[in-house]
Design a protein around this motif. Sequence first.
Motif, PDB file in Angstrom:
ATOM      1  N   GLY A 178     -39.460 100.163  13.921  1.00 16.03           N
ATOM      2  CA  GLY A 178     -38.714 101.216  14.608  1.00 16.03           C
ATOM      3  C   GLY A 178     -37.961 102.137  13.680  1.00 16.03           C
TER       4      GLY A 178
ATOM      5  N   GLN B 115     -34.118 105.338  13.214  1.00 16.98           N
ATOM      6  CA  GLN B 115     -33.857 105.931  14.527  1.00 16.98           C
ATOM      7  C   GLN B 115     -33.544 104.855  15.564  1.00 16.98           C
TER       8      GLN B 115
ATOM      9  N   LYS C 158     -48.310 103.532  17.978  1.00 16.04           N
ATOM     10  CA  LYS C 158     -48.063 104.863  17.424  1.00 16.04           C
ATOM     11  C   LYS C 158     -46.770 104.926  16.602  1.00 16.04           C
ATOM     12  N   LEU C 159     -46.053 103.834  16.559  1.00 11.88           N
ATOM     13  CA  LEU C 159     -44.786 103.767  15.805  1.00 11.88           C
ATOM     14  C   LEU C 159     -44.694 102.390  15.177  1.00 11.88           C
TER      15      LEU C 159
ATOM     16  N   LEU D 204     -44.051 103.669  22.419  1.00 16.47           N
ATOM     17  CA  LEU D 204     -44.784 104.107  21.227  1.00 16.47           C
ATOM     18  C   LEU D 204     -45.123 102.916  20.327  1.00 16.47           C
ATOM     19  N   MET D 205     -44.184 101.978  20.180  1.00 17.47           N
ATOM     20  CA  MET D 205     -44.451 100.797  19.361  1.00 17.47           C
ATOM     21  C   MET D 205     -45.526  99.925  20.013  1.00 17.47           C
TER      22      MET D 205
ATOM     23  N   GLN E  87     -39.300 104.834  22.692  1.00 15.87           N
ATOM     24  CA  GLN E  87     -39.507 104.119  21.423  1.00 15.87           C
ATOM     25  C   GLN E  87     -40.354 102.852  21.638  1.00 15.87           C
TER      26      GLN E  87
END
Length: 640
Positions: free
Chosen positions: A513, A516, A508-509, A503-504, A500
């Motif tokens: 967050g 999830q 990409k996120l 990706l952040m 997670q």
Amino acid sequence: MDNTAMFGTLEAAAQMLLAPPNLVTSEQRQQAQNVFLEFRSTKNPYQLCREILEKSSSDYVLFEAAGLLKSALIREWTLLSESDISSLREYLLNYLLRKDTPPFLREKLLQTIAIIIKRGSIDDGGRERKALLGELEKIILSSTINQQRLACSLILAIMQEYAITVKSADVGLIWEVHFRLKKSFEALDLKRIFRFTVGVLEQIIRSGHRPEGEQALLTKQLLTIVETVLCWSHVSPLLSKRLIGAFEAIYESDTVPALRLSMNWRDTIMQPELIALFFEIHMYVRSNPELAGPSLTCLVQLASLSGVVVSASNLKQQYLENYVASFLNMMAYIQPVEKEMLGISDIYRRLIQFFSPPMIAATPPAFLQNLTTLTCHCIRGSVLEEVSNEDTVWRESLNKFLHTWSSVVHDSDGFSNETLLNPCIEIFNTYLQCRLAPPDGTRSAENLEEDIKGELEEDERKLHSNALLTIGAIARKAPAHCSHVLFTLLQDRSKRLESQLQLMHMGKLPVSGGEQLVNLFEDLHWILMITGHFLAVDCTEGETVMIPPEIVQFSIMENANIEASLRYLVGESTSTENVDPVLKLVGEILRISAWECAALEAGLGSVFSPELSATISWLLKIWANSYLMPNYFVYSEVSS
């Protein structure tokens, strides 16, 4: 002033006092008050009060007349002849039997009769009391249901006067005389009342009619009489009235005293049929909440039997066997409802408290299995209850069940490790699953929303500290299973967190967050809290945290390689082969802490949960203080 004139004056004064303010002046109201103040000091008012009871239609005048009867009787007792007192008692009882009186008047007159019986027993040794109980028994067996209920109310009023509580009427007797009368009543009539009332209840349940309407009200009164006997406080006469009041306050705020009976109860209480009957009674009334309460209280009290009546160990074992057999027979036929759980949890708690561990261990396997099933049921119910915040029945029941388990796992004399293994695993798994989000757990989104709302109000670790301490103790009875489950979950959540955050960081996120990440933080928060209580005996702030002996033995039995363990701990190896199980858990916690530091360095500090950060710090502090810096005066054995 003759009785007729006084009667008219009282009626007029009552109308003045009860009239609306706009119809009566303050002077008129004051005059009316003076009339009743003067009335309360009337000497020898018995004939006047009889006329008022027969003729008056004013509730206020009736209430004042009943109060005057009681106070004058106490004040002028020594001036009255035995025949006058007997005549007054007979009149009051007949008056209540033939009149449909309002509750406030009925209770006042019943208390007056009870005072007459108690004061009279000083001189007659309880002869009048015995005769009156005989009359009341005949009424209960052969009269109309309203008269039966009145007779039950009078028995309760008499018991209240002899109970010697701070609620008993002050009838002008010294404290020592009160106790002498109480002991006489206990020796001569308390068991008689109990046996008779239980016999009537048996007739009712054998009739097959469901407890409804007037029949239910009568059944409740009979149950209340039995409940009062079983909750009877056998207090030492050496205590002062002030101390008696202090003990009563404790009992009212927590629980009633244990059932301690004298030797002359042995022929009654040791009958297996009696115990079985009480469980039958509960099965008969359990559908009616008004009746189920006192019925369960009786069962709880019977579970706490102690004292000289079961002083011989074989008698105590025999009683426990009879009780548990009837209890398990009932549990095989019913599915407990929410309101019953408090009583049933109290039954388990009392049995564990008042019977030795070897005796409890000798009970049938179904006893422990039922305890396990009910505990898991309460765990699920309490978690759902936290969302609604409407009631606390499940949480209170769970606290009592966990209190029972705490005694079982800390003093398991008689229970083998194999016997406790599966129940402890089942409870641990259930508690963990209820605190985790799907797919590993069953926590709902509503639970999480409620947690978020309450974060600022109370720390969850403190809120659930007692439950977590017991869950930790339960987990240590199955250390291999529980450490593996906790490690697997921590490893999984650590990898998810890594993914997670990466990706952040790469964009990409969304930085928030989303749900999830919130679920992930909540999962980690609960896993870490449970892990901390699994690794330490006491996690209370300010207390010395000790390594549990079960964990020490478990680590030694694992034959862990110290080099492999340390390499895994500092992140030089990812292989868990030959790694100490405690260090496996700590290694994953350190990895999660490292990801927190990485998030801060990458400017994602606002994403990380402050609650999770506090839990990580708390757990690492526990580990550092107990496992890295052991007090050699405290620990006699430390893992190599």
